[in-house]
Design a protein around this motif. Structure first.
Motif, PDB file in Angstrom:
ATOM      1  N   THR A  90       4.103   2.746 -27.068  1.00  0.00           N
ATOM      2  CA  THR A  90       3.049   3.538 -26.430  1.00  0.00           C
ATOM      3  C   THR A  90       2.993   3.221 -24.936  1.00  0.00           C
ATOM      4  O   THR A  90       3.434   2.159 -24.493  1.00  0.00           O
ATOM      5  N   LEU A  91       2.459   4.167 -24.208  1.00  0.00           N
ATOM      6  CA  LEU A  91       2.407   4.068 -22.748  1.00  0.00           C
ATOM      7  C   LEU A  91       0.976   4.319 -22.296  1.00  0.00           C
ATOM      8  O   LEU A  91       0.327   5.255 -22.770  1.00  0.00           O
ATOM      9  N   ARG A  92       0.472   3.490 -21.401  1.00  0.00           N
ATOM     10  CA  ARG A  92      -0.856   3.742 -20.837  1.00  0.00           C
ATOM     11  C   ARG A  92      -0.811   3.556 -19.328  1.00  0.00           C
ATOM     12  O   ARG A  92       0.028   2.828 -18.786  1.00  0.00           O
ATOM     13  N   TYR A  93      -1.720   4.250 -18.667  1.00  0.00           N
ATOM     14  CA  TYR A  93      -1.848   4.196 -17.214  1.00  0.00           C
ATOM     15  C   TYR A  93      -3.028   3.297 -16.852  1.00  0.00           C
ATOM     16  O   TYR A  93      -4.072   3.323 -17.526  1.00  0.00           O
ATOM     17  N   VAL A  94      -2.869   2.538 -15.778  1.00  0.00           N
ATOM     18  CA  VAL A  94      -3.911   1.611 -15.330  1.00  0.00           C
ATOM     19  C   VAL A  94      -4.215   1.868 -13.860  1.00  0.00           C
ATOM     20  O   VAL A  94      -3.402   2.431 -13.113  1.00  0.00           O
ATOM     21  N   LEU A  95      -5.382   1.444 -13.439  1.00  0.00           N
ATOM     22  CA  LEU A  95      -5.825   1.602 -12.057  1.00  0.00           C
ATOM     23  C   LEU A  95      -5.277   0.457 -11.208  1.00  0.00           C
ATOM     24  O   LEU A  95      -5.459  -0.723 -11.560  1.00  0.00           O
ATOM     25  N   ILE A  96      -4.657   0.802 -10.080  1.00  0.00           N
ATOM     26  CA  ILE A  96      -4.108  -0.237  -9.211  1.00  0.00           C
ATOM     27  C   ILE A  96      -4.371   0.141  -7.749  1.00  0.00           C
ATOM     28  O   ILE A  96      -4.556   1.304  -7.404  1.00  0.00           O
ATOM     29  N   ALA A  97      -4.370  -0.892  -6.922  1.00  0.00           N
ATOM     30  CA  ALA A  97      -4.506  -0.726  -5.470  1.00  0.00           C
ATOM     31  C   ALA A  97      -3.933  -1.981  -4.825  1.00  0.00           C
ATOM     32  O   ALA A  97      -3.611  -2.963  -5.512  1.00  0.00           O
ATOM     33  N   SER A  98      -3.804  -1.961  -3.513  1.00  0.00           N
ATOM     34  CA  SER A  98      -3.310  -3.161  -2.839  1.00  0.00           C
ATOM     35  C   SER A  98      -4.419  -4.212  -2.781  1.00  0.00           C
ATOM     36  O   SER A  98      -5.616  -3.878  -2.770  1.00  0.00           O
TER      37      SER A  98
END
Length: 300
Positions: free
Chosen positions: A163-171
């Motif tokens: 399964t694949l999930r998207y996560v919140l990222i930033a510098s």
């Protein structure tokens, strides 16, 4: 045609063993059956291959030449069978793979080095194509797909890979510049780096193990259909991106990216491999599917 080839093999054995009795013993066939098959072969060919009486056996000049050619065919058949046997024993050869651009860049590409090191005789051809391919017409061995719902019945075999999930990222610099850690609702006020597709781009749907799901309206600062562009923009501190976890894992490990609201992520989507048939599946395809399943078994 198959009967002809079988009779040619029988004739070559008779010549090699210099008689029906010895050849029949070597082949496990009775002398009478063997004699009838050679008679039928001579009738089809319209020539006399053997001279034989109750006391005498000899090969005609035509029979000698024909036996030599039969022996060549048998050697070629053995070589052809050896090719198959070698392939069955050791994964090798070309494997053609189709995957959407995002899957190819962020899921499949990072795994290729270890696979090719493990199987040095396999050659991969990975084509990034944002459409369903016809495996047989376009000569692909396997197609990788991500999907949120059951795939349509295409007559293909399906192997779930993970399964694949998207996560919140930033510098880290972007996150440290925020006046306070934001709530999920406050994401709407932050500059966002948004993936543009025909089915997404105006909202993010996020879920939390305790708080359920939220749909977040976006304030895009950058819109792109390429995840590598969005990842670079996030690394450069331009805003918050929603990326596949596997796509940003290296940046997080290097300290160039940081998770924001780490308990929030997208509903997981399935990753599947589609291929034409179980029958005759090459060892290269078999180990490739096993490798992907082994590697992607956990949520990405």
């Amino acid at each position: 045609m198959q009967d002809n080839l079988n009779d040619m093999a029988l004739f070559a054995a008779v010549v090699q063993h210099q008689g029906f009795t010895a050849a029949g013993r070597a082949l496990g066939i009775s002398k009478s059956v063997l004699s009838r098959r050679i008679d039928a072969l001579e009738s089809r060919l319209g020539v006399r291959l053997l001279q034989r009486t109750s006391r005498h056996f000899s090969v005609t000049s035509v029979g000698e030449r024909y036996a030599a050619e039969c022996q060549k065919l048998l050697e070629q058949a053995k070589s052809a069978q050896q090719v198959i046997d070698d392939l069955q024993q050791s994964p090798r050869g070309l494997l053609r793979i189709s995957a959407p651009v995002m899957m190819a860049e962020t899921v499949i590409a990072p795994l290729m080095a270890r696979f090719l090191t493990r199987y040095p005789e396999v050659t991969l051809e990975l084509l990034a194509i944002n459409r369903s391919v016809d495996l047989l017409e376009e000569n692909f061995d396997v197609m990788i797909r991500s999907h949120n719902e059951s795939l349509e019945d295409s007559g293909l075999h399906r192997k779930p890979l993970g399964t694949l999930r998207y996560v919140l990222i930033a510098s880290p610099a972007f996150i440290s510049a925020l006046p306070a850690p934001p709530s999920v609702e406050q994401l709407s006020a932050l500059p966002t780096l948004v993936r543009k597709t025909p089915w997404a781009g105006e909202q993010w749907e996020l879920m939390h193990p305790k708080e359920g799901s939220r749909k977040i309206s976006l304030t895009p600062r950058l819109v792109s259909n390429n995840l590598l562009v969005l990842c670079q923009a996030a690394t450069d501190g331009l805003g918050v991106a929603l990326l596949p976890e596997i796509a940003c894992a290296q940046g997080i490990a290097a300290g160039n990216l940081q998770r924001l609201l780490p308990e929030w992520h997208t509903p997981p989507s399935s990753i599947s491999a589609l291929y034409a048939s179980h029958k005759g599946q090459s060892p290269a395809l078999r180990v490739f599917l096993e490798y992907l399943s082994e590697t992607l078994n956990n949520d990405l």
